[in-house]
Design an enzyme around this catalytic site. Structure first.
Site, PDB file in Angstrom:
ATOM      1  N   TYR A 154      -3.611   6.066  23.999  1.00 54.56           N
ATOM      2  CA  TYR A 154      -4.671   5.163  23.523  1.00 54.56           C
ATOM      3  C   TYR A 154      -4.744   5.137  22.002  1.00 54.56           C
ATOM      4  O   TYR A 154      -5.081   4.124  21.401  1.00 54.56           O
ATOM      5  CB  TYR A 154      -6.004   5.596  24.129  1.00 54.56           C
ATOM      6  CG  TYR A 154      -6.993   4.479  24.349  1.00 54.56           C
ATOM      7  CD1 TYR A 154      -6.604   3.267  24.897  1.00 54.56           C
ATOM      8  CD2 TYR A 154      -8.327   4.651  24.035  1.00 54.56           C
ATOM      9  CE1 TYR A 154      -7.523   2.256  25.122  1.00 54.56           C
ATOM     10  CE2 TYR A 154      -9.260   3.651  24.260  1.00 54.56           C
ATOM     11  CZ  TYR A 154      -8.851   2.455  24.802  1.00 54.56           C
ATOM     12  OH  TYR A 154      -9.766   1.453  25.022  1.00 54.56           O
ATOM     13  N   LYS A 161     -12.767   2.638  19.481  1.00 57.37           N
ATOM     14  CA  LYS A 161     -13.863   2.787  20.443  1.00 57.37           C
ATOM     15  C   LYS A 161     -14.906   3.789  19.942  1.00 57.37           C
ATOM     16  O   LYS A 161     -16.104   3.618  20.189  1.00 57.37           O
ATOM     17  CB  LYS A 161     -13.314   3.223  21.799  1.00 57.37           C
ATOM     18  CG  LYS A 161     -12.515   2.143  22.527  1.00 57.37           C
ATOM     19  CD  LYS A 161     -13.363   0.931  22.868  1.00 57.37           C
ATOM     20  CE  LYS A 161     -12.598  -0.051  23.746  1.00 57.37           C
ATOM     21  NZ  LYS A 161     -13.374  -1.265  24.057  1.00 57.37           N
TER      22      LYS A 161
END
Length: 255
Positions: A154, A161
């Site tokens: 990720y 995020k």
């Protein structure tokens, strides 16, 4: 009476009928809400096609949440279809593949900046743009992927995020006096078109079902969509700055 009867929601991020945003829009309509969708550019045609699969045709407004002109025009565009917004759903995220996939140290700032601007800063941008139509009791709800951890592949999207989650807390602080709630839903991995474009996504989803006390179906966006719809309703009148986990319970388990 549905959960959202009499409400009007702006839902961003509907690209295909497997997207979480699509199912939020569908559930909102089924629960009595009027829904306005947003899209832009080459994605607009995709949104139009899949919007026809909703229970009720939904109007579409043009919004690139990174474009100041589109943001300035948003309230006027929505006003052609509704006189207020009771809920705004932020389902906007993008990172170049160069900053995902497992080579975190190779991330270049220009690509990282794109990820942070698109995936985090747009929450603030959307809040400001929609604010003229929002008032006491309205809600801004976004989607995140638990930024407490460094997930496989990720990479810089995880950093984006984390910025999104912090942004939501500051928005909750500053919009609270106007009666506007700001919350996020932290979803487990869902096999959407966007997720499939994350290099190595299968590494993130691989063991989720086994680790989740409640189990987890990566092909089912409904639980996440239900949480978003609920946070847009009047059933959470005193909840803001919160991250609601819809991940089968993985966030509460040890590694």
């Amino acid at each position: 009476m549905g959960l959202l009867t009499g409400k009007t929601l702006l839902v961003t991020g509907v690209l295909t009928d497997d997207s979480i945003a699509f199912h939020v829009a569908r559930l909102a309509q089924e629960e009595g809400a009027s829904v306005v969708l947003s899209s832009f550019g080459r994605y607009q045609r995709l949104t139009e096609v899949h919007a026809r699969k909703l229970p009720t045709p939904a109007p579409l407004v043009c919004l690139d949440a990174t474009d100041p002109a589109d943001l300035e025009a948003l309230a006027g565009a929505v006003s052609e279809h509704a006189d207020r917004l009771d809920g705004v759903v932020h389902s906007i995220a993008f990172a170049p593949q160069s900053v995902m996939g497992g080579d975190f140290l190779a991330g270049e700032w220009d690509d990282v900046a794109t990820a942070v601007k698109t995936s985090a800063y747009t929450l603030k941008s959307l809040a400001v743009a929609a604010r003229p139509l929002m008032g006491e009791g309205s809600a801004l709800v976004g989607l995140t992927f638990d930024a407490q951890y460094a997930w496989p592949v990720y990479d810089w999207m995880g950093v984006a995020k984390a910025a999104l989650e912090s942004t939501a807390r500051y928005l909750a602080r500053d919009l609270g006096p106007s009666g506007i709630r700001v919350n996020l839903v932290s979803a487990g991995p869902v096999r959407t078109v966007a997720a499939k474009h994350i290099p190595g996504f299968e590494q993130m989803e691989g063991q989720w079902d086994h680790r989740a006390p409640l189990g987890w179906n990566v092909d089912d966006p409904e639980p996440t969509a239900r949480a978003v719809a609920a946070l847009c309703s009047d059933w959470f009148p005193a909840t803001t700055g919160e991250i609601v986990h819809v991940d089968g319970g993985v966030h509460a388990m040890g590694q």
